[in-house]
Structures are given as C-alpha cells and as structure tokens.
Write an enzyme that holds these catalytic residues in place. Structure first.
Site, mmCIF file in Angstrom:
data_model
loop_
_atom_site.group_PDB
_atom_site.id
_atom_site.type_symbol
_atom_site.label_atom_id
_atom_site.label_comp_id
_atom_site.label_asym_id
_atom_site.label_seq_id
_atom_site.Cartn_x
_atom_site.Cartn_y
_atom_site.Cartn_z
ATOM 1 N N ARG A 85 0.838 -1.201 0.000
ATOM 2 C CA ARG A 85 0.000 0.000 0.000
ATOM 3 C C ARG A 85 0.874 1.253 0.000
ATOM 4 O O ARG A 85 0.535 2.260 -0.619
ATOM 5 C CB ARG A 85 -0.929 -0.007 1.228
ATOM 6 N N MET A 89 -13.778 3.081 -2.152
ATOM 7 C CA MET A 89 -13.967 1.935 -1.270
ATOM 8 C C MET A 89 -12.641 1.325 -0.785
ATOM 9 O O MET A 89 -12.544 0.130 -0.589
ATOM 10 C CB MET A 89 -14.814 0.870 -1.986
ATOM 11 N N ILE A 144 -9.306 1.819 1.996
ATOM 12 C CA ILE A 144 -8.867 2.517 3.213
ATOM 13 C C ILE A 144 -7.647 3.371 2.890
ATOM 14 O O ILE A 144 -6.732 2.932 2.183
ATOM 15 C CB ILE A 144 -8.577 1.499 4.342
ATOM 16 N N HIS A 195 -20.113 9.497 3.779
ATOM 17 C CA HIS A 195 -20.492 8.173 4.272
ATOM 18 C C HIS A 195 -22.017 8.102 4.376
ATOM 19 O O HIS A 195 -22.643 9.031 4.897
ATOM 20 C CB HIS A 195 -19.848 7.946 5.653
ATOM 21 N N THR A 197 -9.331 10.476 8.990
ATOM 22 C CA THR A 197 -8.189 10.275 9.885
ATOM 23 C C THR A 197 -7.886 8.776 9.903
ATOM 24 O O THR A 197 -8.554 8.002 9.206
ATOM 25 C CB THR A 197 -8.532 10.728 11.327
HETATM 26 C C1 GAR Z 1 -22.453 6.686 -1.771
HETATM 27 O O1 GAR Z 1 -23.682 6.379 -1.188
HETATM 28 C C2 GAR Z 1 -21.402 6.951 -0.711
HETATM 29 O O2 GAR Z 1 -21.900 7.609 0.412
HETATM 30 C C3 GAR Z 1 -20.988 5.538 -0.379
HETATM 31 O O3 GAR Z 1 -20.945 4.886 -1.610
HETATM 32 C C4 GAR Z 1 -21.897 5.464 -2.501
HETATM 33 C C5 GAR Z 1 -21.189 5.838 -3.772
HETATM 34 O O4 GAR Z 1 -22.095 6.240 -4.755
HETATM 35 N N1 GAR Z 1 -19.724 5.513 0.306
HETATM 36 C C6 GAR Z 1 -19.395 4.578 1.191
HETATM 37 O O5 GAR Z 1 -20.129 3.644 1.483
HETATM 38 C C7 GAR Z 1 -18.024 4.738 1.833
HETATM 39 N N2 GAR Z 1 -17.878 3.847 2.926
HETATM 40 P P1 GAR Z 1 -21.604 7.007 -6.068
HETATM 41 O O6 GAR Z 1 -20.439 6.199 -6.655
HETATM 42 O O7 GAR Z 1 -22.796 6.977 -6.975
HETATM 43 O O8 GAR Z 1 -21.193 8.393 -5.685
#
Ligand code: GAR
Length: 207
Positions: A76, A101, A103, A120, A155
């Site tokens: 990483r 998606m 970390i 989130h 963070t």
């Molecule tokens: C969104 O709902 C975002 O909040 C979530 O993934 C989706 C992406 O949608 N993020 C997470 O779950 C992060 N842990 P998008 O690709 O259409 O913007």
C-alpha cells in the site's frame, strides 16, 4: 491585508475526487462546478478500478483521470507514494472521497493531513465501517426511524474523523434499503458540494 486577501481569492482551489464505482457524487460535483455554484478546479479524478463508471463520467466532461491498480504495487505504501506524485503535480488542495472503497493509509494521510474528506451513507457515528447499500440494510433492519449521510475529515480512525456536516432523511413504512438509498443519495449530492464550497472559501474545519 487587502492584497493578500485578493490573492487568496484569485488562487484557484484544486480538488481531486477519488471514486471506485458509479460516481453519482462525482457527477454532483461536476454539475456544481459547471453551473458555477462551486468555484473550484476539478484537477484530477482518481479511481482504483479501471472500469469505474466515475472515470467515464470524468472523461465525458474533459477532466483529467488517473487509474492505479493497487494489486500492481508491492505494498500500500508503494501504491500511495505513486498516487501522491500525481496529486503533488496537480497541486491538490483537497481530496474528496466520493464512493472510494479503499482505506486511506498512513502515507496519504500524512501527506494530506486534514485535507481529505469522505462522504459516508449513514448518520455517523452510527454504522461506521459499512459501505454503500449495506449501510441502508443495517438502518432498515435495525428499525431506525431516520438515517442520512455524513461528510467527515478522514483520519486513521475508520469513519471516525471529525464530522463536518450531516443530512437526515426519514425511514418510512414500506421502505427497502434501495428506496432509502435513493432518498439518502439525493441528500449526498447536495451535501458534498456544499461542504467543498465551505472549505474552498476558508470556512469550516477542513484544510
Ligand atoms: C455513496 O452512497 C457513498 O456515500 C458511499 O458509496 C456510494 C457511492 O455512490 N460511500 C461509502 O459507502 C463509503 N464507505 P456514487 O459512486 O454513486 O457516488
């Protein structure tokens, strides 16, 4: 002083958006920039997935894109070092995780401390660590009366950084994770550009 303030205003604020999938939040940012509701320079769209729809959206709007496959790096650390090179070349002021998606590791965090925000799909601190539709499944099956989305600083604490803004939606009788996801997503598309705007104007906690 006045001259310095004017220079600050004239200097463009460069953002990089990281997205792993569909990219509707990226689209929300692109639309806000094109309609001049958001005065930032969308310098780079990065994806860890070669086939992310987010990359197609970015290309369609003539934006610079970058894809790096983490599997092609020995660690990483090496992956993030390479990514940081591109971010530095673009003088990125703020990194926006919009459906990213992966970390964020210590190297990227150290290089962009307090300059990475994430959206989130829950009312943090509820449902930390979930992703996408899974968060809405948890809210519906848990009998929650409301849920929403949170923009927070990234963070080392997963989904645990300082909260910058939240939007709530009700969970109604007959809702499914999918209907809740649609309702929350509409709020995400408003909330994320609004927080970026505040940060770029020197308001709020970020940067
Ligand atoms: C969104 O709902 C975002 O909040 C979530 O993934 C989706 C992406 O949608 N993020 C997470 O779950 C992060 N842990 P998008 O690709 O259409 O913007």
């Amino acid at each position: 002083d006045y001259a310095r303030e004017r220079r600050r205003k004239e200097k463009s604020f460069n953002i990089a958006v990281f997205a792993s999938g569909r990219g509707t939040n990226l689209q929300g940012i692109i639309d806000a920039v094109e309609k001049k509701r958001l005065k930032v320079n969308l310098s780079l769209v990065f994806s860890d997935k070669a086939d992310a729809q987010a990359l197609d959206r970015a290309r369609k709007h003539g934006l610079e894109t970058l894809h790096l496959d983490a599997k092609k790096f020995s660690s990483r650390e090496e992956f993030e070092k390479e990514l940081i090179k591109y971010l530095e070349k673009k003088s990125v002021d703020l990194i926006v995780l919009a459906g990213y998606m992966r970390i964020v590791g210590p190297d990227l965090l150290a290089a962009y401390r307090n300059k990475i925000i994430n959206i989130h799909p829950s009312l943090l601190p509820k449902f930390r660590g979930c992703a996408g539709i899974e968060c809405h499944r948890l809210a519906v099956s848990g009998g929650e009366k409301e849920t929403g989305c949170t923009v927070h600083l990234v963070t080392e604490d997963l989904d645990g950084g300082p909260i910058l803004a939240q939007a709530k939606v009700p969970i109604l009788k007959g809702d499914t994770p999918e209907t809740v996801a649609d309702r929350v997503l509409k709020e995400e598309h408003l909330l994320l550009p609004a927080v970026i705007k505040d940060i770029s104007e020197g308001k709020g906690k970020g940067c």
